[in-house]
Design an enzyme around this catalytic site. Structure first.
Site, PDB file in Angstrom:
ATOM      1  N   SER A 109      15.114   5.246  -6.809  1.00 48.01           N
ATOM      2  CA  SER A 109      14.857   5.395  -5.375  1.00 48.01           C
ATOM      3  C   SER A 109      13.538   6.114  -5.077  1.00 48.01           C
ATOM      4  CB  SER A 109      16.028   6.115  -4.702  1.00 48.01           C
ATOM      5  OG  SER A 109      17.177   5.301  -4.781  1.00 48.01           O
ATOM      6  N   LYS A 118      29.184  10.508  -2.930  1.00 45.78           N
ATOM      7  CA  LYS A 118      29.272   9.579  -1.793  1.00 45.78           C
ATOM      8  C   LYS A 118      30.470   9.828  -0.876  1.00 45.78           C
ATOM      9  CE  LYS A 118      26.730   5.627  -3.618  1.00 45.78           C
ATOM     10  NZ  LYS A 118      26.747   4.174  -3.842  1.00 45.78           N
ATOM     11  N   ASP A 160      25.244   0.124   1.176  1.00 41.37           N
ATOM     12  CA  ASP A 160      25.554  -0.622  -0.056  1.00 41.37           C
ATOM     13  C   ASP A 160      26.043  -2.041   0.248  1.00 41.37           C
ATOM     14  OD1 ASP A 160      24.926   1.416  -1.886  1.00 41.37           O
ATOM     15  OD2 ASP A 160      26.904   2.323  -1.694  1.00 41.37           O
ATOM     16  N   ARG A 166      40.866  -3.489 -12.549  1.00 38.47           N
ATOM     17  CA  ARG A 166      41.671  -3.065 -13.695  1.00 38.47           C
ATOM     18  C   ARG A 166      42.841  -2.203 -13.239  1.00 38.47           C
ATOM     19  NH1 ARG A 166      38.563   0.645 -17.975  1.00 38.47           N
ATOM     20  NH2 ARG A 166      38.470   1.931 -16.114  1.00 38.47           N
ATOM     21  N   TYR A 202      21.861  -3.228 -12.935  1.00 39.23           N
ATOM     22  CA  TYR A 202      20.454  -3.619 -13.120  1.00 39.23           C
ATOM     23  C   TYR A 202      19.865  -3.094 -14.429  1.00 39.23           C
ATOM     24  CZ  TYR A 202      19.759   0.886 -10.830  1.00 39.23           C
ATOM     25  OH  TYR A 202      19.818   2.213 -10.484  1.00 39.23           O
TER      26      TYR A 202
HETATM   27  P1  ATR Z   1      30.726   2.451  -8.732  1.00 39.11           P
HETATM   28  O1  ATR Z   1      30.409   3.485  -7.700  1.00 39.11           O
HETATM   29  O2  ATR Z   1      29.513   1.951  -9.479  1.00 39.11           O
HETATM   30  O3  ATR Z   1      31.546   1.341  -8.164  1.00 39.11           O
HETATM   31  P2  ATR Z   1      33.092   3.528  -9.948  1.00 39.11           P
HETATM   32  O4  ATR Z   1      33.595   3.936  -8.615  1.00 39.11           O
HETATM   33  O5  ATR Z   1      33.257   4.470 -11.098  1.00 39.11           O
HETATM   34  O6  ATR Z   1      31.559   3.189  -9.890  1.00 39.11           O
HETATM   35  O7  ATR Z   1      33.773   2.114 -10.314  1.00 39.11           O
HETATM   36  C1  ATR Z   1      33.678   1.511 -11.559  1.00 39.11           C
HETATM   37  C2  ATR Z   1      34.441   0.175 -11.529  1.00 39.11           C
HETATM   38  O8  ATR Z   1      34.343  -0.448 -12.827  1.00 39.11           O
HETATM   39  C3  ATR Z   1      35.930   0.315 -11.240  1.00 39.11           C
HETATM   40  O9  ATR Z   1      36.362  -0.833 -10.544  1.00 39.11           O
HETATM   41  C4  ATR Z   1      36.522   0.354 -12.653  1.00 39.11           C
HETATM   42  O10 ATR Z   1      37.878  -0.038 -12.733  1.00 39.11           O
HETATM   43  P3  ATR Z   1      39.064   1.067 -12.520  1.00 39.11           P
HETATM   44  O11 ATR Z   1      39.195   1.255 -11.039  1.00 39.11           O
HETATM   45  O12 ATR Z   1      40.254   0.447 -13.114  1.00 39.11           O
HETATM   46  O13 ATR Z   1      38.607   2.316 -13.231  1.00 39.11           O
HETATM   47  C5  ATR Z   1      35.662  -0.682 -13.311  1.00 39.11           C
HETATM   48  N1  ATR Z   1      35.649  -0.579 -14.778  1.00 39.11           N
HETATM   49  C6  ATR Z   1      35.068   0.376 -15.536  1.00 39.11           C
HETATM   50  N2  ATR Z   1      35.258   0.112 -16.848  1.00 39.11           N
HETATM   51  C7  ATR Z   1      35.987  -1.041 -16.918  1.00 39.11           C
HETATM   52  C8  ATR Z   1      36.496  -1.847 -17.979  1.00 39.11           C
HETATM   53  N3  ATR Z   1      36.292  -1.525 -19.266  1.00 39.11           N
HETATM   54  N4  ATR Z   1      37.189  -2.969 -17.651  1.00 39.11           N
HETATM   55  C9  ATR Z   1      37.395  -3.319 -16.379  1.00 39.11           C
HETATM   56  N5  ATR Z   1      36.936  -2.606 -15.318  1.00 39.11           N
HETATM   57  C10 ATR Z   1      36.249  -1.489 -15.587  1.00 39.11           C
END
Ligand code: ATR
Length: 272
Positions: free
Chosen positions: A21, A70, A106, A152, A216
């Site tokens: 940013s 956030k 976002d 997940r 990215y």
């Molecule tokens: P962001 O702000 O980038 O969205 P986040 O709130 O930590 O970051 O969200 C990460 C996302 O990636 C979530 O949807 C997470 O799934 P969970 O809610 O079940 O934790 C998903 N995620 C992370 N690792 C994963 C994996 N190995 N397989 C499937 N989903 C995954």
């Protein structure tokens, strides 16, 4: 050159040292001849309240807010936009004459990025991931499209049903089922970030699908690489970053920086 009139903007996060940013917004201030500077502030969670007091005391003009602040930043603001209130997430703070307003860009960033590849409105969109980003994107796109979110952790996907968004579990069977239905696939999980993994088996990608990744790093993720090989139109995560930045910049200044300029600056930032 900074002088006594220079306005200060920044991003708060923890960690924040790899944020793109500052390079994007400083390039935009320069190109538009705006006397302002944008810095990165690494603020640990327990100092967030102090940091926001500092914003008020010093008259900092605007902020981006990133992980993990956030949601928590909302407690320190005077008002919220409708969208940020609904999803409980703020990525942009505007200091209007001492009153701190919270916004989220976002979702709009993802909308503008997708519009590079497809006209939106009435589309069938499958989003995988219901974290902060997935939620914001799903909420925005569901205003004029049909949206399904797979996650997940099932409860987080189900929690979106109050916005009229269908939520289900992220597994191979559901991916197969909903990808037959979808016109657009968005990866909002962190799978594939700094790694050569993909959240979607290649054989499920149809060539008429538009595929967007919000990751990215790398710029071309395994998901996007495999989607391109299948003949899909793709949109990388840097476009979403660029457009959410443009929307934040507009909220602060009323000006809309050039997307090519912002992306060029971000690309230089990535390669450094
Ligand atoms: P962001 O702000 O980038 O969205 P986040 O709130 O930590 O970051 O969200 C990460 C996302 O990636 C979530 O949807 C997470 O799934 P969970 O809610 O079940 O934790 C998903 N995620 C992370 N690792 C994963 C994996 N190995 N397989 C499937 N989903 C995954």
């Amino acid at each position: 050159m900074a002088d006594a009139e220079t306005r200060l903007y920044g991003v708060i996060g923890f960690p924040v040292r790899h944020s793109l940013s500052p390079v994007m917004h400083n390039a935009a201030f320069k190109a538009l001849g705006i006397n302002a500077i944008y810095l990165a502030f690494e603020v640990p969670p327990e100092r967030l309240g102090d940091a926001m007091e500092g914003v008020r005391a010093l008259g900092i003009s605007g902020l981006n807010v990133t992980m993990p602040h956030k949601g928590a930043v909302i407690h320190f603001l005077d008002s919220l936009s409708e969208d940020s209130g609904e999803i409980g997430s703020v990525n942009t703070v505007v200091n209007r004459k001492g009153k701190l307003e919270g916004h989220t860009t976002d979702g709009l960033g993802a909308r503008r990025a997708l519009e590079r590849a497809i006209e939106l409105g009435g589309r069938k969109i499958l989003i995988i991931g219901a974290g902060g980003a997935g939620k914001a994107i799903a909420y925005e796109l569901s205003k004029d499209n049909e949206v399904v979110v797979l996650n997940r952790t099932l409860e987080k996907a189900k929690a979106l049903e109050r916005f009229g968004i269908m939520g289900d579990a992220l597994n191979r069977e559901n991916l197969g089922k909903y990808l037959e239905w979808a016109e657009v696939l968005i990866n909002a999980t962190s799978v594939g970030m700094n790694s050569w993994e993909t959240p979607v088996p290649t054989e499920l990608l149809r060539k008429d699908l538009v595929v967007m990744d919000i990751i990215y790093k790398p710029l071309k993720t395994r998901l996007l690489t495999e989607a391109e090989l299948r003949g899909c139109k793709t949109v990388d995560g840097l476009w979403m970053l660029v457009y959410q930045g443009i929307e934040s910049f507009r909220l602060w200044t009323g000006f809309k920086p050039d997307e090519g300029l912002m992306r060029g600056a971000a690309l230089e930032g990535i390669s450094e």
